[in-house]
Design a protein around this motif. Structure first.
Motif, PDB file in Angstrom:
ATOM      1  N   GLN A   1      -4.951   9.287  -2.793  1.00  7.15           N
ATOM      2  CA  GLN A   1      -3.943   8.393  -3.363  1.00  7.15           C
ATOM      3  C   GLN A   1      -3.762   7.137  -2.504  1.00  7.15           C
ATOM      4  O   GLN A   1      -3.628   6.034  -3.032  1.00  7.15           O
ATOM      5  CB  GLN A   1      -2.615   9.137  -3.516  1.00  7.15           C
ATOM      6  CG  GLN A   1      -2.643  10.223  -4.573  1.00  7.15           C
ATOM      7  CD  GLN A   1      -1.284  10.878  -4.779  1.00  7.15           C
ATOM      8  OE1 GLN A   1      -0.235  10.257  -4.581  1.00  7.15           O
ATOM      9  NE2 GLN A   1      -1.290  12.143  -5.188  1.00  7.15           N
ATOM     10  N   TRP A   2      -3.745   7.315  -1.211  1.00  3.80           N
ATOM     11  CA  TRP A   2      -3.624   6.176  -0.284  1.00  3.80           C
ATOM     12  C   TRP A   2      -4.798   5.225  -0.445  1.00  3.80           C
ATOM     13  O   TRP A   2      -4.610   4.001  -0.526  1.00  3.80           O
ATOM     14  CB  TRP A   2      -3.530   6.707   1.140  1.00  3.80           C
ATOM     15  CG  TRP A   2      -3.679   5.682   2.223  1.00  3.80           C
ATOM     16  CD1 TRP A   2      -2.807   4.684   2.538  1.00  3.80           C
ATOM     17  CD2 TRP A   2      -4.763   5.572   3.166  1.00  3.80           C
ATOM     18  NE1 TRP A   2      -3.281   3.955   3.623  1.00  3.80           N
ATOM     19  CE2 TRP A   2      -4.475   4.479   4.021  1.00  3.80           C
ATOM     20  CE3 TRP A   2      -5.937   6.301   3.363  1.00  3.80           C
ATOM     21  CZ2 TRP A   2      -5.332   4.099   5.053  1.00  3.80           C
ATOM     22  CZ3 TRP A   2      -6.785   5.928   4.398  1.00  3.80           C
ATOM     23  CH2 TRP A   2      -6.482   4.837   5.235  1.00  3.80           C
TER      24      TRP A   2
ATOM     25  N   VAL B   1       0.847  -1.191   0.000  1.00  6.59           N
ATOM     26  CA  VAL B   1       0.000   0.000   0.000  1.00  6.59           C
ATOM     27  C   VAL B   1       0.885   1.245   0.000  1.00  6.59           C
ATOM     28  O   VAL B   1       1.779   1.384   0.835  1.00  6.59           O
ATOM     29  CB  VAL B   1      -0.927   0.017   1.232  1.00  6.59           C
ATOM     30  CG1 VAL B   1      -1.784   1.287   1.237  1.00  6.59           C
ATOM     31  CG2 VAL B   1      -1.814  -1.221   1.250  1.00  6.59           C
ATOM     32  N   ASP B   2       0.628   2.141  -0.928  1.00  9.88           N
ATOM     33  CA  ASP B   2       1.428   3.366  -1.061  1.00  9.88           C
ATOM     34  C   ASP B   2       0.818   4.482  -0.212  1.00  9.88           C
ATOM     35  O   ASP B   2      -0.278   4.956  -0.499  1.00  9.88           O
ATOM     36  CB  ASP B   2       1.475   3.777  -2.530  1.00  9.88           C
ATOM     37  CG  ASP B   2       2.348   5.006  -2.762  1.00  9.88           C
ATOM     38  OD1 ASP B   2       2.996   5.476  -1.807  1.00  9.88           O
ATOM     39  OD2 ASP B   2       2.375   5.503  -3.905  1.00  9.88           O
TER      40      ASP B   2
ATOM     41  N   TRP C   1      -6.876   4.767  -3.010  1.00 11.65           N
ATOM     42  CA  TRP C   1      -6.866   4.049  -4.287  1.00 11.65           C
ATOM     43  C   TRP C   1      -5.841   2.920  -4.268  1.00 11.65           C
ATOM     44  O   TRP C   1      -6.105   1.813  -4.760  1.00 11.65           O
ATOM     45  CB  TRP C   1      -6.572   5.014  -5.437  1.00 11.65           C
ATOM     46  CG  TRP C   1      -7.795   5.711  -5.963  1.00 11.65           C
ATOM     47  CD1 TRP C   1      -8.233   6.970  -5.647  1.00 11.65           C
ATOM     48  CD2 TRP C   1      -8.757   5.185  -6.895  1.00 11.65           C
ATOM     49  NE1 TRP C   1      -9.392   7.253  -6.309  1.00 11.65           N
ATOM     50  CE2 TRP C   1      -9.741   6.188  -7.097  1.00 11.65           C
ATOM     51  CE3 TRP C   1      -8.879   3.989  -7.566  1.00 11.65           C
ATOM     52  CZ2 TRP C   1     -10.828   6.003  -7.941  1.00 11.65           C
ATOM     53  CZ3 TRP C   1      -9.967   3.799  -8.422  1.00 11.65           C
ATOM     54  CH2 TRP C   1     -10.923   4.791  -8.603  1.00 11.65           C
ATOM     55  N   SER C   2      -4.669   3.194  -3.718  1.00 12.01           N
ATOM     56  CA  SER C   2      -3.646   2.155  -3.628  1.00 12.01           C
ATOM     57  C   SER C   2      -4.100   1.024  -2.718  1.00 12.01           C
ATOM     58  O   SER C   2      -3.960  -0.165  -3.064  1.00 12.01           O
ATOM     59  CB  SER C   2      -2.337   2.757  -3.094  1.00 12.01           C
ATOM     60  OG  SER C   2      -1.381   1.746  -2.854  1.00 12.01           O
ATOM     61  N   TYR C   3      -4.647   1.355  -1.574  1.00 15.39           N
ATOM     62  CA  TYR C   3      -5.135   0.387  -0.595  1.00 15.39           C
ATOM     63  C   TYR C   3      -6.194  -0.517  -1.234  1.00 15.39           C
ATOM     64  O   TYR C   3      -6.154  -1.750  -1.121  1.00 15.39           O
ATOM     65  CB  TYR C   3      -5.735   1.168   0.573  1.00 15.39           C
ATOM     66  CG  TYR C   3      -5.785   0.484   1.913  1.00 15.39           C
ATOM     67  CD1 TYR C   3      -5.911  -0.886   2.060  1.00 15.39           C
ATOM     68  CD2 TYR C   3      -5.733   1.268   3.080  1.00 15.39           C
ATOM     69  CE1 TYR C   3      -5.975  -1.475   3.310  1.00 15.39           C
ATOM     70  CE2 TYR C   3      -5.789   0.685   4.337  1.00 15.39           C
ATOM     71  CZ  TYR C   3      -5.911  -0.684   4.442  1.00 15.39           C
ATOM     72  OH  TYR C   3      -5.973  -1.270   5.690  1.00 15.39           O
TER      73      TYR C   3
ATOM     74  N   GLU D   1      -6.694  -1.076  -4.436  1.00 13.65           N
ATOM     75  CA  GLU D   1      -6.118  -1.884  -5.509  1.00 13.65           C
ATOM     76  C   GLU D   1      -5.418  -3.122  -4.953  1.00 13.65           C
ATOM     77  O   GLU D   1      -5.553  -4.226  -5.493  1.00 13.65           O
ATOM     78  CB  GLU D   1      -5.123  -1.051  -6.317  1.00 13.65           C
ATOM     79  CG  GLU D   1      -4.474  -1.815  -7.464  1.00 13.65           C
ATOM     80  CD  GLU D   1      -3.425  -0.984  -8.203  1.00 13.65           C
ATOM     81  OE1 GLU D   1      -2.752  -1.542  -9.077  1.00 13.65           O
ATOM     82  OE2 GLU D   1      -3.290   0.214  -7.882  1.00 13.65           O
ATOM     83  N   VAL D   2      -4.678  -2.946  -3.881  1.00 10.63           N
ATOM     84  CA  VAL D   2      -3.962  -4.071  -3.260  1.00 10.63           C
ATOM     85  C   VAL D   2      -4.941  -5.146  -2.801  1.00 10.63           C
ATOM     86  O   VAL D   2      -4.757  -6.342  -3.072  1.00 10.63           O
ATOM     87  CB  VAL D   2      -3.095  -3.585  -2.091  1.00 10.63           C
ATOM     88  CG1 VAL D   2      -2.587  -4.775  -1.259  1.00 10.63           C
ATOM     89  CG2 VAL D   2      -1.920  -2.758  -2.593  1.00 10.63           C
TER      90      VAL D   2
END
Length: 223
Positions: A94-95, A78-79, A97-99, A101-102
């Motif tokens: 942004q966090w 997660v970014d 969306w990354s979370y 996606e993972v």
């Protein structure tokens, strides 16, 4: 001339173990992804690693410990770097969306990780530390940071599962005429989404709404 016979085999263990935390974690994650959480047993994990269960227990005490390793490993994907450089709302976006996606890639983990304690999970705690620090820098009262994060995570986890939902999940079928308003709304949503998937469109709308609502709460609490 007679060939010399090989010398005696050296006693003792091999210099390096065939197992490691990383190998066990990777195998456990693969097992969960393919068989679901119920498929993760210590015996199944040992079979996937091609070792005896006793060898596995030489490296980990329990399935719960393995799950803790899996949790930490997945959270490293997660970014959350945007909290260092972006405004609060963009960092959250942004966090999130990354979370999402993972966990869309590892959907069977959602019901497990969502309720799993983070005790001693260093990588997971590192993520929360940075996210909490970003909230604090944005002016959030300390007592409201965790509730806001939990609210966002609840939405993120549900949205991760939605990615795998069938495209016709809201198709009214032969009952369309009996429920015309909802049927028309579904059709309109599909038409307006364009190239964006229904899951992405719903996540975007929901996340924007949550960020706006949380921002409003912050503004109200500071006045």
């Amino acid at each position: 001339m007679t060939a010399a016979s090989p010398g005696p085999r050296r006693a003792g263990r091999p210099p390096r173990s065939i197992l490691s935390r990383d190998r066990i974690t990777g195998a456990a994650l693969e097992l969960i992804d393919t068989e679901g959480y119920e498929g993760l047993t210590m015996s199944a994990l040992a079979r996937r690693l091609r070792v005896a269960p006793s060898a596995l227990y030489n490296h980990t005490a329990s399935k719960r410990e393995v799950l803790g390793w899996v949790q930490d490993h997945v959270m490293t994907m997660v970014d959350f770097s945007a909290f260092h450089q972006e405004p609060w709302d963009e960092a959250v976006r942004q966090w999130a969306w990354s979370y999402r996606e993972v966990f869309a890639r590892h959907a069977p983990l959602v019901p497990v990780i969502a309720v799993m304690p983070v005790t001693d999970a260093a990588e997971t705690l590192r993520m929360y530390e940075e996210v909490a620090a970003g909230f604090l820098r944005a002016g959030w009262p300390e007592d409201r940071i965790v509730p806001a994060i939990v609210a966002l995570e609840s939405f993120i986890y549900g949205s991760a599962l939605d990615v795998a939902a069938p495209g016709d999940i809201f198709d009214s079928g032969s009952l369309a005429a009996q429920f015309p308003i909802f049927t028309s709304a579904v059709r309109s949503a599909t038409d307006s989404a364009g190239a964006e998937s229904a899951a992405d469109a719903a996540f975007r709308a929901g996340l924007d709404g949550m960020i706006a609502g949380l921002h409003q709460q912050l503004t109200t609490s500071s006045t």
